[in-house]
Structure formats: structure tokens, C-alpha cells
Design an enzyme around this catalytic site. Structure first.
Site, mmCIF file in Angstrom:
data_model
loop_
_atom_site.group_PDB
_atom_site.id
_atom_site.type_symbol
_atom_site.label_atom_id
_atom_site.label_comp_id
_atom_site.label_asym_id
_atom_site.label_seq_id
_atom_site.Cartn_x
_atom_site.Cartn_y
_atom_site.Cartn_z
ATOM 1 N N GLY A 230 0.860 -1.175 0.000
ATOM 2 C CA GLY A 230 0.000 0.000 0.000
ATOM 3 C C GLY A 230 0.893 1.220 0.000
ATOM 4 O O GLY A 230 2.095 1.107 -0.240
ATOM 5 N N ASP A 349 -11.128 6.159 4.223
ATOM 6 C CA ASP A 349 -10.418 5.671 3.026
ATOM 7 C C ASP A 349 -11.090 4.390 2.527
ATOM 8 O O ASP A 349 -10.425 3.391 2.230
ATOM 9 C CB ASP A 349 -8.938 5.445 3.348
ATOM 10 C CG ASP A 349 -8.068 5.348 2.088
ATOM 11 O OD1 ASP A 349 -8.577 5.695 0.995
ATOM 12 O OD2 ASP A 349 -6.897 4.925 2.189
HETATM 13 P P1 ADP Z 1 -1.856 0.429 3.220
HETATM 14 O O1 ADP Z 1 -2.195 1.159 4.471
HETATM 15 O O2 ADP Z 1 -0.429 0.507 2.882
HETATM 16 O O3 ADP Z 1 -2.805 0.788 2.081
HETATM 17 P P2 ADP Z 1 -3.397 -1.988 3.579
HETATM 18 O O4 ADP Z 1 -3.685 -2.360 4.992
HETATM 19 O O5 ADP Z 1 -4.501 -1.335 2.817
HETATM 20 O O6 ADP Z 1 -2.077 -1.123 3.528
HETATM 21 O O7 ADP Z 1 -2.904 -3.295 2.807
HETATM 22 C C1 ADP Z 1 -2.433 -3.228 1.487
HETATM 23 C C2 ADP Z 1 -2.854 -4.472 0.718
HETATM 24 O O8 ADP Z 1 -2.313 -5.639 1.348
HETATM 25 C C3 ADP Z 1 -4.354 -4.693 0.676
HETATM 26 O O9 ADP Z 1 -4.949 -4.014 -0.412
HETATM 27 C C4 ADP Z 1 -4.443 -6.197 0.505
HETATM 28 O O10 ADP Z 1 -4.270 -6.553 -0.846
HETATM 29 C C5 ADP Z 1 -3.239 -6.715 1.291
HETATM 30 N N1 ADP Z 1 -3.621 -7.077 2.676
HETATM 31 C C6 ADP Z 1 -3.665 -6.261 3.725
HETATM 32 N N2 ADP Z 1 -4.016 -6.902 4.848
HETATM 33 C C7 ADP Z 1 -4.239 -8.176 4.503
HETATM 34 C C8 ADP Z 1 -4.655 -9.358 5.223
HETATM 35 N N3 ADP Z 1 -4.912 -9.301 6.528
HETATM 36 N N4 ADP Z 1 -4.762 -10.503 4.548
HETATM 37 C C9 ADP Z 1 -4.497 -10.541 3.228
HETATM 38 N N5 ADP Z 1 -4.107 -9.500 2.487
HETATM 39 C C10 ADP Z 1 -3.979 -8.312 3.110
HETATM 40 MG MG MG Z 2 -4.773 0.543 1.999
#
Ligand code: ADP
Ligand code: MG
Length: 521
Positions: A230, A349
Site C-alpha cells: 500500500g 479511506d
Molecule cells: P496500506 O495502508 O499501505 O494501504 P493496507 O492495509 O490497505 O495497507 O494493505 C495493502 C494491501 O495488502 C491490501 O490491499 C491487501 O491486498 C493486502 N492485505 C492487507 N491486509 C491483509 C490481510 N490481513 N490478509 C491478506 N491480504 C492483506
Molecule cells: Mg490501503
């Protein structure tokens, strides 16, 4: 060392210092009397450059068999001021010449009386011969020495200051880490994460595992593979005693985001089937390589965005995805009253990449790094102290127009509902009816490029008031018809006219129930 005597003056020192520090010279320049003058000179004066001097020179020439002294006055170029040129008649010339220089006052060369050593005569009454003992070079050298010393002292003091600050920060961090190091707690070998969490929920702490347990778990996790990136970090699949976990590793610069997300996840009563399950948070490492971890349940389907890329769905799957997602959002939005109540939380978000799909086909809301809390009793909107912003493509018109009142909590919830409408549209596109389905797309794919600017989104969403197109086929299907009605009412231009998460939850819940009943018949 040569006697500096009366010839040492402030101008020389400042000139040397200014030259050393590259300060432009005019303020420290010296005005000299000139004769003859260059055509650009005014009032019979010229301006000597920093470190330069005024001179008076006499050249002896023969006119009609008689020796005549020709006097000249002017400014010496800087590179000639300290060398032999200013040493009386010591430099042999074809014609006898002598020169004297000064820099202690403007037009000081008017008073100079250069001498010829071998003549040993005064050139005017009352003339007192002056000698040059090489002090000029020494003055510049001393000035340079003082300047360099001064610079060094400033530099060393700055370095010491920076080092001491770093050391203090490092000591604090070390202390935190040592505490973590020595506070390992015993977790029985047959213990599972689910059991640990259930136990902590029923024990009444309510806001997740005790810190000690969190740090112990964090230390025992092995990162397996990177699963997502992300804007604020990288997400890894990890293993804790054979169980899968997701580990979000924040960029070192995103400490504020880590802190905020951790804080929100630890909110009392936040735990819900449709909100990503929080396990632990921890800091590892020292200095510049500090790592910030957030450990949550792992969902192998990944985000809703990823899921819709490679899956088409039927009506009942569509209802499960949408209804479970709004259940999660509604739980976030709802304030629970009581001594151990839950504040209302707005996500800020909402998008398909921040919603995960669980194995059972339901969704959970993730990425709480931008959330804002609200407690109605104190009427306090607790907004994240970081600079993070939502995703432009999913921003509501009032956020784009910057007319949102930041102290009005309902405004954030209304912003979430606008974004949720767009997510519903993404889901509905993938629902197959009569063998027809739309390709997976992000909202405004047809009018906005990959990474649109704030102004581009603002033009499309707010100025032109465009919204994602509703395909004709949706009106021919009962479920898709309800979906399109709800999403349209979520993304209306006026925030107050949008459906609330509770309203959407009820409508979709009812629709899901009807659908299941119909399937049973
Ligand atoms: P950021 O704050 O950097 O946007 P996110 O928490 O949105 O991070 O996570 C980025 C990506 O990682 C998500 O869009 C998803 O594809 C993957 N992801 C995040 N958490 C999980 C999880 N618990 N299990 C599987 N995939 C995850
Ligand atoms: Mg995110």
C-alpha cells in the site's frame, strides 16, 4: 611572526572573513582616490574589491634631460594587493618606480608618500618614511585562521548537538526494546490465536491482547512472503506456530500511521466479524532501521479489488459481499454508549483495496490508518495527527471542494457512504445475470487516468457531477435493481441526502433474506 602593529584593521579582518564565507563584497569594499581614472570611475574614485587596497605610485621619467616624478593613484586588483607590488621600490624596474598601498580608510592613498630607498630623500616636507615588514600577508593569514577556527567551532558544536539528540532518542528506543526483550511471557504450546483472543475478550480488557502477549507473539512470527503493497507499508503473510497471520510492516517514515492504526484497532468493542481482526502491534530494531509491525488475521483471498479481478459472482454472493461490508462499516460508524462504550469511527479511506474477502465469502474492513473517532458526550472529533489523505478517486464532492467542516463528525461518515456507493458499483459489475457480466473496473475508469490529480477528480465528480454508469441489464434483475438504487442514493451530491450505513445495512439485509428465501422455494 611579524609585528601586526597599527596596520591591523577591522576592514581587513572582515574582508578576509567575508571572502572565506563567500559573502558578496560591496558592503566591505574600499573607495580609493584615482588619478588617472578609468572612464567608468566617478568623482575621481574607484572601488577596491574585498581584500584589495588603494595604492599611490611614483615613476621617475626623463623629460628634457630632467628627472620628473609621475604620480599615479588607484585601486589594486585583489591578487596584487599583498604581494611584492606593494613593497616600495624593491621590485626592480627599467625606470625607477616606487609604490605604497593602504586599506585602512576610504581614499587613504591620498596621504601616502612612497619613498625610494636609494634616494633616501623625502618627497615632500614633513615626510616620514614608512617601511614594510611583510605584515600584509600575516594579516590575511591571521584573518583566515580566525575565520576557519570560528567555522570549525560552529561545525563541531552543531555536530555535538545533533549527536547528543540522536543518542538521547536512541537511549529511549533502546529502553523500550529492552523492556520488550525482558517481558517475554509464557504462551502454552497448544495455545491458538483464536483462543488467546477469545480469552482476552471475555476477561474484560476488551481492547485486544495484553501488550506483553502482543510483543511475545510479534517476536515469534516468521515472515513468509510479501502479499501486498500500500502507500504506507508492505503487507506480508507470516506464520505464528503454524497459524497464518498478516503482518503489515510500515515504512519507517510512517510511524504516525502505525500509531494511529494500532490505536484504533485497540479501541474497546471494535472487534467484529466484518472488521479485520487485530492480533498485535510491535516495534523492532533501532535507529534508522526501526520496523513497525501490525499483525492481523490473514485472508488468502486478499482485497475485494483483487477478488473481483479474477472472480465473477452470483446474486447471493454479491449480497453477501455487500451486506457484510456494510455491516463492518456500520459497526465502525456506530457509537456504543456506557462506561466501556465504543466511540463512533469514520474510516475515511473506503475503497475495494481496503476491504478484504474472507474464506466464507464475506468481507471485512481493513486499513484503519486514517480513521477518525468521535465521542458524542465530549463532542470531540479525534482526527489522525498524520498528513495522510484518502484516495482521490474515492473522495466525495465535498472533500474535493474542501467545503467539509472538519469538526462535524457526521461529515466523515457521509464521506464514507459516498465511497461505499462506488464499492457497491464495483461489486455489482461482477454479478452474472443471464450469462452477462461487466469487466472489473475501478470507479470513473472511463473518465479518469490511472493516478488522477486532485483537480482532475474534482472536475469529473464535483464540477461535472458525473457518476459511474448503471448498465441497462441491471434494471432487468431484482437484486441488481436494489443494488443500483442503494448505490445511487449513497453517492448523491448532497452529503445530508445520502443513505446512512445503518439504512444500507437494513436494506441489503432484507434483500439478502428475500433472495435466500426465494432460493429455498
Ligand atoms: P496500506 O495502508 O499501505 O494501504 P493496507 O492495509 O490497505 O495497507 O494493505 C495493502 C494491501 O495488502 C491490501 O490491499 C491487501 O491486498 C493486502 N492485505 C492487507 N491486509 C491483509 C490481510 N490481513 N490478509 C491478506 N491480504 C492483506
Ligand atoms: Mg490501503
Amino acid at each position: 611572526m611579524a609585528d601586526l602593529g597599527p596596520s591591523w584593521n577591522l576592514r581587513q579582518f572582515l574582508s578576509s572573513f567575508a571572502a572565506l564565507l563567500f559573502i558578496p563584497g560591496p558592503a566591505l569594499s574600499l573607495i580609493c582616490y584615482c588619478n588617472p581614472c578609468h572612464e567608468t570611475h566617478v568623482n575621481s574614485t574607484c572601488v577596491a574589491k574585498p581584500l584589495s587596497k588603494c595604492f599611490t605610485a611614483i615613476e621617475v621619467t626623463e623629460e628634457n634631460g630632467q628627472k620628473v616624478d609621475i604620480w599615479t593613484f588607484g585601486c589594486l586588483p585583489p591578487d596584487e594587493s599583498t604581494l611584492l607590488q606593494c613593497k616600495g621600490d624593491r621590485v626592480p624596474h627599467e625606470k625607477p618606480q616606487t609604490i605604497e598601498c593602504c586599506d585602512d580608510a576610504d581614499q587613504c592613498n591620498l596621504d601616502l608618500q612612497p619613498t625610494f630607498l636609494e634616494r633616501a630623500t623625502t618627497l615632500s616636507p614633513g615626510y616620514v618614511p614608512r617601511t614594510y615588514d611583510g605584515y600584509d600577508e600575516s594579516i590575511t593569514q591571521i584573518a583566515l585562521l580566525v575565520s576557519v577556527t570560528l567555522c570549525l567551532v560552529i561545525l563541531i558544536s552543531t555536530l555535538i548537538f545533533v549527536y547528543l539528540r540522536y543518542k538521547r532518542r536512541e537511549m529511549r528506543r533502546q529502553q523500550y526494546l529492552e523492556e520488550a526483550e525482558h517481558c517475554d511471557t509464557f504462551i502454552a504450546a497448544d495455545e491458538t490465536l483464536k483462543h488467546l483472543i477469545d480469552a482476552s475478550q471475555s476477561s474484560g480488557s476488551g481492547s485486544g491482547l495484553p501488550l506483553l502477549v502482543q510483543r511475545t507473539i510479534a517476536k515469534q512470527i516468521r515472515l513468509v512472503k510479501s502479499i501486498g503493497k500500500g502507500r504506507y507499508g508492505e503487507v506480508w503473510k507470516g506464520k505464528w506456530r503454524g497459524e497464518n497471520v498478516a503482518v503489515k510492516v510500515f515504512f519507517t517514515t510512517e510511524e504516525a500511521s502505525w500509531f494511529r492504526e494500532t490505536e484504533i484497532y485497540q479501541t474497546v468493542l471494535l472487534r467484529h466479524d466484518n472488521i479485520l481482526g487485530f492480533i498485535a502491534a510491535d516495534i523492532k530494531g533501532t535507529g534508522s532501521w526501526t520496523q513497525l509491525f501490525l499483525i492481523t488475521d490473514y485472508h488468502e483471498n486478499g482485497s475485494l479489488y483483487d477478488y473481483l479481478q479474477c472472480h465473477t459472482i452470483n446474486a447471493s454472493e454479491m449480497m453477501e459481499l455487500s451486506h457484510s461490508a456494510i455491516c463492518g462499516l456500520s459497526h465502525l460508524h456506530t457509537e456504543i454508549f456506557g462506561t466501556r462504550g465504543k466511540p463512533a469511527i469514520a474510516h475515511r479511506d473506503i475503497k475495494s483495496k481496503n476491504i478484504l474477502v474472507k474464506k466464507n465469502g464475506s468481507c471485512c474492513i481493513a486499513d484503519l490508518g486514517l480513521a477518525v473517532k468521535y465521542v458524542s458526550e465530549s463532542n470531540e472529533v479525534d482526527i489522525a495527527p498524520n498528513t495522510r489523505q484518502g484516495t482521490k478517486r474515492y473522495m466525495s464532492p465535498e472533500i474535493l471542494e474542501e467545503t467539509i467542516n472538519p469538526t462535524h463528525f457526521d461529515a466523515y461518515k457521509q464521506g464514507d457512504m459516498y465511497s461505499f456507493g462506488l464499492v457497491m458499483w464495483e461489486i455489482a459489475r461482477r454479478c452474472v445475470t443471464s450469462g452477462i457480466v461487466e469487466e472489473p473496473e475501478v470507479p470513473y475508469y472511463d473518465c479518469l487516468a490511472m493516478d488522477p490529480s486532485f483537480d482532475e477528480v474534482k472536475k469529473v465528480v464535483s464540477h461535472d457531477r458525473r457518476r459511474p454508469a448503471i448498465p441497462n441489464r441491471w434494471s432487468g434483475d431484482e437484486t441488481l435493481k436494489v443494488m443500483s438504487k442503494v448505490m445511487t442514493e449513497c453517492w448523491t451530491h448532497h452529503p445530508a441526502a445520502r443513505l446512512t450505513s445503518l439504512r444500507v445495512k437494513k436494506t441489503l439485509g432484507k434483500m439478502q433474506e428475500t433472495l435466500e428465501n426465494n432460493l429455498k422455494i
